[in-house]
Design an enzyme around this catalytic site. Structure first.
Site, PDB file in Angstrom:
ATOM      1  N   ASP A 224       0.826  -1.207   0.000  1.00 36.22           N
ATOM      2  CA  ASP A 224       0.000   0.000   0.000  1.00 36.22           C
ATOM      3  C   ASP A 224       0.863   1.262   0.000  1.00 36.22           C
ATOM      4  OD1 ASP A 224      -2.772   1.165   0.445  1.00 36.22           O
ATOM      5  OD2 ASP A 224      -1.681   2.062   2.120  1.00 36.22           O
ATOM      6  N   GLU A 268       1.623  -0.554  -5.063  1.00 36.58           N
ATOM      7  CA  GLU A 268       0.654   0.514  -5.340  1.00 36.58           C
ATOM      8  C   GLU A 268       1.474   1.798  -5.449  1.00 36.58           C
ATOM      9  OE1 GLU A 268      -3.129   3.101  -3.880  1.00 36.58           O
ATOM     10  OE2 GLU A 268      -1.536   2.566  -2.495  1.00 36.58           O
TER      11      GLU A 268
HETATM   12  C1  NOJ Z   1      -4.262   3.252  -0.858  1.00 34.40           C
HETATM   13  C2  NOJ Z   1      -5.461   2.408  -0.618  1.00 34.40           C
HETATM   14  O1  NOJ Z   1      -5.842   1.762  -1.806  1.00 34.40           O
HETATM   15  C3  NOJ Z   1      -6.524   3.330  -0.080  1.00 34.40           C
HETATM   16  O2  NOJ Z   1      -7.769   2.685  -0.007  1.00 34.40           O
HETATM   17  C4  NOJ Z   1      -6.076   3.848   1.251  1.00 34.40           C
HETATM   18  O3  NOJ Z   1      -7.014   4.800   1.731  1.00 34.40           O
HETATM   19  C5  NOJ Z   1      -4.708   4.522   1.173  1.00 34.40           C
HETATM   20  N1  NOJ Z   1      -3.769   3.765   0.386  1.00 34.40           N
HETATM   21  C6  NOJ Z   1      -4.114   4.720   2.541  1.00 34.40           C
HETATM   22  O4  NOJ Z   1      -3.747   3.488   3.103  1.00 34.40           O
END
Ligand code: NOJ
Ligand code: CA
Length: 541
Positions: A224, A268
């Site tokens: 993440d 991500e």
């Molecule tokens: C990316 C995640 O996909 C999202 O849902 C989240 O709010 C943020 N990162 C913070 O963790």
């Protein structure tokens, strides 16, 4: 996929190996061409009647995912959490939230999925924890200057002002003050304090967390907010992420992942600069990363072709397979987005609630699915995408849970509209989601969109995805494409097997290229012409 099989399962059907440069031992590896289904657990299926999706619900529905043709599932965070941000505020990285089930059930899920030929990818959140996580609780108690506070970013303010002017990605300041007067950094919600990755303890802790889950058989880790974890307080843009120090951290993660067989890291990484993005995919860093450039593009042939070419140009030289993503739990549903006047997406301008032509949007989303699933690399399907669910724009404010809604002063609705519990069967809510009232209300019109209704309709979105994933598994996935000459409003290319994908994004029908059989079409053809906003897979050569 060829490559090593999941223990105890028959080998999955092979895909064409392709001729793209591949990294030595990874040739034919499962993840290079996998179709990965994203499970937003809270909204997938409820097994115990409390209105919240859980592991029992998911386990009961695994056969649906096997029939759909998922090679792997990616689950959003399932850890104990106060849910300040849908579980992306993790209170314990080594357990399961009781709302979702138990660690023993998670282990059973991994095993049962494997027995159906489905791999499991989990979500690890390294940028921030939760205010209820033990380290943070101890840091608060230990006070300023303590080693416990060194694991986070505690700073003194400027008088009554925060230490600097950094803003939270969810709105408002990125700092919150605690009782003793210090402030802590949170790039997201105040419930998500950022870790200090300069602290060796933080590095060691996450190595241990990775091993904890890899030892339990997970096949992949989705990382993440991967580019954000290193901070530079000396620079006004030091919160924007992508600082050079981040790469050494993921090299450490890769060494751990590589000490297990066939496991992967998925980043991500939201970065506008594709050269910078590709640095995360160097052979000793992550295996793949989500293609948000593709996700954000308008429904426009030039735009999409530019994105595909850019993607291939940045991935092929380093031997990393591209990924193709149309949606996830953070962005508006494709059928809604593609039916709007402006069809691109950016976080800065979400356009929540903008009017959308449902018929046009669905038509384009069907064509987009055939485009994304034909491209070389791996592909993601976010739950409900295969049902063509629209964004739910009319969730009452008091039921909204996304922190974006509250932190924007209730001006930006945020992401709840793509997180509404799935409709499985029946004529009225909860549509077989469970026996209790779903945690977000489902529109009554979803009676026509249930998995049950769509399974019985040969022309449904569900059957389009099922057929496409079946063909994809047999002959698409990893490899290369060759563009075909076509009009400027048309995307047309062939894959190694001789399958051609043709997508008409213009207003007028176009003649199909010479072909044998029509394998699959996103909508009715007009003789040998491909109507507007329609895609087709053809057998050629
Ligand atoms: C990316 C995640 O996909 C999202 O849902 C989240 O709010 C943020 N990162 C913070 O963790
Ligand atoms: Ca439940």
């Amino acid at each position: 996929m060829s490559g090593s099989a999941i223990p105890g399962t028959p080998p999955a059907p092979a895909t064409s190996a392709g001729t793209a440069p591949q990294r030595g031992t990874e040739r034919g590896a499962w993840w290079r061409g996998a179709a990965i289904y994203q499970v937003y657990l809270r909204s997938f299926a409820d097994g115990n009647g409390d209105g919240i999706g859980d592991l029992a619900g998911l386990r009961a529905r695994l056969p649906y995912l096997a029939e759909l043709g998922a090679d792997a599932i990616w689950l959003n965070p399932w850890y104990p959490s106060p849910m300040a941000d849908g579980g992306y505020d993790v209170a314990d990285y080594r357990d399961i939230d009781p709302v979702f089930g138990t660690l023993a059930e998670a282990e059973k899920l991994i095993e049962e999925a494997h027995s159906l030929g489905i791999r499991t990818i989990i979500d690890i959140v390294p940028n921030h924890g939760s205010v209820e996580q033990e380290w943070f609780v101890r840091a608060l108690a230990a006070g300023p200057g303590s080693p416990e506070r060194e694991r986070f970013w505690f700073r003194d303010g400027r008088g009554d002002l925060p230490p600097n002017d950094w803003r939270s990605i969810f709105g408002g300041p990125a700092w919150t003050r605690v009782a003793d007067g210090q402030w802590y950094l949170h790039l997201f919600d105040p419930g998500q304090p950022d870790f200090n990755w300069d602290a060796p303890e933080v590095v060691a802790e996450f190595h241990d967390v990775l091993r904890f889950w890899l030892d339990r058989g997970v096949d992949g880790i989705r990382i993440d907010s991967a580019a954000l974890i290193v901070k530079d307080f000396g620079s006004p843009t030091g919160a924007d992420g992508d600082l050079d120090g981040v790469h050494e951290i993921y090299r450490g993660w890769r060494r751990i992942t590589d000490s297990y067989e066939d496991r992967i890291l998925i980043g991500e990484v939201w970065l506008p600069d594709q050269e910078r993005f590709a640095r995360y995919l160097r052979p000793d860093e992550m295996h793949t990363a989500f293609n948000f450039d593709f996700l954000g593009r308008a429904w426009d042939a030039r735009e999409l072709r530019a994105s595909i070419e850019l993607t291939l140009a940045t991935h092929v030289p380093i031997g990393a397979p591209p990924t193709w993503v149309l949606s996830n739990h953070d962005v508006p549903r494709p059928v809604t987005r593609y039916g709007r006047r402006v069809t691109s997406f950016s976080h800065a301008d979400r356009r929540d609630g903008a009017p959308s032509d449902a018929v046009l949007g669905e038509r384009r989303a069907r064509a987009a699915a055939l485009l994304a699933l034909a491209l070389p690399g791996s592909a993601y399907v976010y739950q409900g995408e295969e049902l063509g669910l629209p964004e739910v724009d009319d969730i009452p404010g008091e039921l909204r849970q996304d922190p974006i809604w509250t932190r924007s002063g209730r001006t930006v609705p945020g992401r709840d509209g793509c997180r509404v519990p799935l409709p499985w069967s029946g004529q009225e809510p909860p549509f077989g989601f469970g026996t209790g009232e779903p945690w977000l209300p489902q529109p009554a019109s979803w009676k026509d969109l249930t998995a049950e209704a769509q399974a019985a309709d040969p022309g449904s979105m569900l059957n389009l995805y099922r057929r496409a994933l079946r063909i994809r598994r047999a002959e698409l996935g990893d490899g290369v494409l060759r563009w075909l000459e076509a009009g400027e409003d048309v995307l047309a290319f062939t894959r190694e097997s001789g399958l051609a994908c043709v997508v008409n994004l213009g207003p007028d029908p176009v003649r199909l290229p010479p072909h044998g059989a029509v394998l699959l079409a996103s909508g009715p053809l007009d003789g040998d012409r491909l109507p507007a906003d329609t895609a087709v897979w053809l057998r050629t050569g």
